[in-house]
Write a protein that holds these residues in place. Structure first.
Motif, short mmCIF file in Angstrom:
data_model
loop_
_atom_site.label_atom_id
_atom_site.label_comp_id
_atom_site.label_asym_id
_atom_site.label_seq_id
_atom_site.Cartn_x
_atom_site.Cartn_y
_atom_site.Cartn_z
N SER A 17 0.86 -1.17 0.00
CA SER A 17 0.00 0.00 0.00
C SER A 17 0.90 1.23 0.00
O SER A 17 1.93 1.25 0.68
N VAL A 18 0.52 2.23 -0.78
CA VAL A 18 1.33 3.44 -0.85
C VAL A 18 0.41 4.64 -1.05
O VAL A 18 -0.62 4.55 -1.71
N LEU A 19 0.77 5.75 -0.45
CA LEU A 19 0.03 6.99 -0.58
C LEU A 19 0.68 7.80 -1.69
O LEU A 19 1.90 8.04 -1.66
N ALA A 30 1.85 4.87 -9.61
CA ALA A 30 1.03 3.72 -9.19
C ALA A 30 1.23 2.56 -10.16
O ALA A 30 1.43 1.41 -9.76
N ARG A 68 -5.32 16.62 -1.27
CA ARG A 68 -5.35 15.26 -0.73
C ARG A 68 -4.69 14.28 -1.69
O ARG A 68 -4.66 14.49 -2.89
N SER A 69 -4.25 13.18 -1.14
CA SER A 69 -3.62 12.12 -1.93
C SER A 69 -4.58 10.96 -2.08
O SER A 69 -5.67 10.97 -1.51
N PHE A 70 -4.17 9.93 -2.83
CA PHE A 70 -4.96 8.71 -2.91
C PHE A 70 -4.06 7.54 -2.53
O PHE A 70 -2.85 7.61 -2.65
N ARG A 71 -4.66 6.51 -2.00
CA ARG A 71 -3.90 5.33 -1.58
C ARG A 71 -4.10 4.21 -2.60
O ARG A 71 -5.22 3.89 -2.96
N LEU A 72 -2.99 3.63 -3.03
CA LEU A 72 -3.01 2.46 -3.89
C LEU A 72 -2.72 1.25 -3.01
O LEU A 72 -1.74 1.25 -2.26
N ARG A 73 -3.56 0.25 -3.10
CA ARG A 73 -3.31 -0.99 -2.37
C ARG A 73 -3.45 -2.15 -3.34
O ARG A 73 -4.46 -2.27 -4.04
N ALA A 86 -7.83 1.84 -5.38
CA ALA A 86 -7.24 3.18 -5.45
C ALA A 86 -8.22 4.16 -4.87
O ALA A 86 -9.41 3.96 -4.89
#
Length: 86
Positions: A17-19, A30, A68-73, A86
């Motif tokens: 997972s990464v922001l 991503a 704001r950011s988004f998180r990829l998992r 995402a």
């Protein structure tokens, strides 16, 4: 010729997972990070790269809140099911 089906060895567990920033650069990162993680485990990358690229681009373009950011998992399950969020 044998019709014997042999099972593939189980893939190494994958759960990362990464922001990322909600920008085109974040969407590109991503895709690149997903391809790198899958390649490191000897897994196919082409379909996952397309899905992640589309989801991340949509998250950055349509789901972004300024600042704001988004998180990829990305996770891989024993059933060879790849989950991307995402």
């Amino acid at each position: 010729m044998s019709n014997k089906i042999t099972a593939c060895p189980p893939a190494e567990a994958l759960d990362f997972s990464v922001l990322l920033s909600a920008t085109r650069r974040g969407a590109r990162l991503a895709r690149l990070m997903t391809v790198a993680e899958l390649s490191a485990r000897g897994l196919p990358t082409e379909s996952a790269a397309l899905v992640v690229a589309e989801l991340a681009a949509n998250a950055a373009l349509h789901g972004a809140v300024p600042g704001r950011s988004f998180r990829l998992r990305v996770s891989l399950h024993e059933t060879a099911l790849l989950r991307v969020g995402a």
